[in-house]
Design a protein around this motif. Structure first.
Motif, short mmCIF file in Angstrom:
data_model
loop_
_atom_site.label_atom_id
_atom_site.label_comp_id
_atom_site.label_asym_id
_atom_site.label_seq_id
_atom_site.Cartn_x
_atom_site.Cartn_y
_atom_site.Cartn_z
N GLU A 186 0.82 -1.21 0.00
CA GLU A 186 0.00 0.00 0.00
C GLU A 186 0.86 1.25 0.00
N TRP A 213 -0.94 8.38 4.41
CA TRP A 213 -1.22 6.93 4.52
C TRP A 213 -1.37 6.54 5.99
N ASN A 256 -12.31 1.43 12.25
CA ASN A 256 -13.34 1.56 11.21
C ASN A 256 -14.33 2.67 11.56
N TYR A 307 -6.25 5.23 -2.64
CA TYR A 307 -6.16 4.69 -1.28
C TYR A 307 -7.34 5.16 -0.43
N ASP A 328 -4.63 5.01 7.86
CA ASP A 328 -4.50 3.60 8.27
C ASP A 328 -4.72 3.41 9.76
N SER A 374 -9.98 2.65 1.27
CA SER A 374 -10.20 2.71 2.72
C SER A 374 -11.66 2.98 3.05
N LYS A 416 -13.01 -0.14 5.12
CA LYS A 416 -13.12 0.16 6.55
C LYS A 416 -14.34 1.02 6.87
N HIS A 440 -14.99 4.03 6.19
CA HIS A 440 -14.71 5.40 6.55
C HIS A 440 -15.52 6.35 5.68
#
Length: 479
Positions: free
Chosen positions: A161, A213, A221, A245, A217, A249, A253, A255
């Motif tokens: 990633e 990142w 969640n 990315y 990360d 994400s 997750k 988001h």
């Protein structure tokens, strides 16, 4: 991170927004200095607030931050002046329940109505990486920076990633989460080729990409991220990669992201359903959802490339299709060249040769409604149909003959009944030519006028929206 997977995620963001535990639905700002009064409707877990410098993107983002997490933001300096009065209301859905969060601003102070249960992270990589690097460079000994903190050595998945986001090929990345003036911040140590170096000597773009990142990360969640111009310091390739990315994400997750930007790469990478473009008018900001007129895009140096060719049967179909696209999906309209063929047979002949995709351009047929039973199965996957069960000219002619008063009001001509009487026996192609001649107008002028009368019908409006949705789905598969 595979591009094909990111494209799948983008499609799922468009179609599955209702599956997110948290989803903002509307932001209403009232009498806020420099913003004025207005609203933004949100329909995607990844929202882009785009526009040139000075339109209020940062002020709006910080107003959202102050509303959702008043304990984390300080409204001092320029921000305090910009948010010295007014009110923000955010309507959102949390675990299928509709809720509202409101904030009132008074001279740099903010008062909100209750608790917000979703974690909020504000990211301004441009200022953060400068601050971190300056603080780290005050130390010459690595041990003084990490102060006994053990590293997180990225595993293969995380390293892939990071390499994708930074456009690097690191052999190893170590992250130390250390206490700094601003709280817990990342200190990066990387191995790249034969070199080994850390945050103190990284370029601003490399450090910004790593910081973004890490920031996305790290949280659990279902976090909402308020991201300030992530393109700062990043190369165009990294700008695109960080957006990929973000999209991944958001899906993996669950988001939610609200991102400000004036970067063409960021705008192109984030799904159009999440776009809101800001501009100023009368001292307040105005909002255009979806793709704005080229004049607005020009203020941030963005031009829309044509990547779709839509084949139609005749000039009337071309004008009708363009009018429908401009009304219901201006972004697709800007990306599309409409080519007139020789009837539905001409469309079919081209589709059999190149239907779906050339190297960089999708090619699709848009047949008249009366051709539904005549299109061969092997080209139907590259085809859609205009609303109705008859050619465009016939539908418009019947509409005018059924209610000539509407055309009289639209043209200002008192001779409409007489003109229609005089041309009543003509073939529908000749009928249009004669109508235009007697009105002193061209076909390109008359047909859009007739479209505006035709679209007043609820049935025609619904059918047109269904056409645009189907065309958007068909073209998305090719691109």
């Amino acid at each position: 991170m595979k591009l094909a997977r990111v494209q799948d995620y983008s499609r799922w963001l468009r179609s599955q927004a209702d599956k997110w535990p948290f989803q903002p639905e509307r932001i209403l700002f009232e009498d806020v200095p420099t913003l004025g009064t207005g609203e933004i409707v949100l329909s995607s877990p990844v929202t882009l607030l785009a526009g040139p410098n000075g339109v209020g993107k940062t002020t709006l983002l910080k107003a959202i931050w102050a509303t959702l997490a008043p304990g984390l933001v300080e409204l001092d300096g320029p921000t305090g002046l910009k948010l010295s009065s007014g009110r923000i209301t955010i309507d959102y859905r949390l675990n299928a329940e509709h809720q509202t969060k409101t904030a009132s601003f008074t001279l740099g102070d903010v008062v909100t109505d209750g608790e917000f249960k979703v974690e909020v992270v504000h990211l301004d990589a441009a200022s953060a990486v400068q601050e971190h690097q300056k603080e780290f460079c005050a130390f010459t000994d690595l041990d003084d920076i990490i102060n006994g903190v053990g590293p997180r050595i990225l595993d293969i998945a995380a390293l892939l990633e990071v390499n994708y986001v930074t456009r690097r090929d690191y052999r190893e990345v170590r992250i130390y989460e250390v206490e700094a003036t601003s709280g817990v911040v990342p200190f990066f140590e990387v191995s790249y080729g034969n070199d080994r170096y850390d945050s103190r000597t990284m370029g601003a773009g490399e450090l910004a990409a790593l910081f973004l990142w890490w920031s996305v990360d790290r949280p659990e969640n279902n976090t909402i991220f308020l991201m300030e111009e992530p393109e700062t310091y990043l190369s165009p390739a990294c700008q695109e990669a960080i957006c990929h990315y973000i999209i991944a994400s958001a899906f993996e997750k669950k988001h939610c992201f609200i991102v400000t930007s004036h970067s063409a790469k960021v705008i192109a990478a984030i799904p159009e359903t999440g776009h809101s473009f800001l501009f100023r008018s009368g001292g307040a900001i105005k909002v255009i959802e979806g793709t704005p007129p080229p004049a607005i895009l020009g203020t941030i140096g963005v031009s829309i490339a044509v990547d779709t060719v839509l084949l139609v049967e005749d000039e009337a179909a071309a004008i009708l299709l363009r009018q429908i696209l401009e009304k219901y999906n201006s972004g697709l309209s800007r990306r599309s060249e409409i080519k007139i063929c020789d009837g539905h047979g001409g469309i079919s002949g081209i589709l059999k040769k190149v239907g779906g995709q050339l190297i960089n351009v999708g090619v699709f047929g848009v047949f008249d409604g009366d051709a539904k039973g005549e299109v061969e199965d092997k080209i139907r996957q590259h085809s859609v149909f205009l609303p109705g069960e008859m050619p465009v000219e016939v539908a418009f002619r019947r509409m005018v003959e059924a209610d000539n008063e509407a055309l009289r009001a639209a043209t200002g001509s008192d001779h409409i009944p007489a003109i229609l009487f005089g041309i009543q026996g003509a073939d529908h192609h000749d009928w249009y030519a004669d109508l235009c001649k007697h009105l002193g107008m061209t076909k390109a002028q008359v047909l859009p006028l007739l479209f505006r009368l035709w679209i007043r019908s609820d049935d025609n409006a619904v059918a047109s929206q269904a056409l645009v949705a189907e065309l958007d789905k068909v073209t998305a598969k090719a691109h």
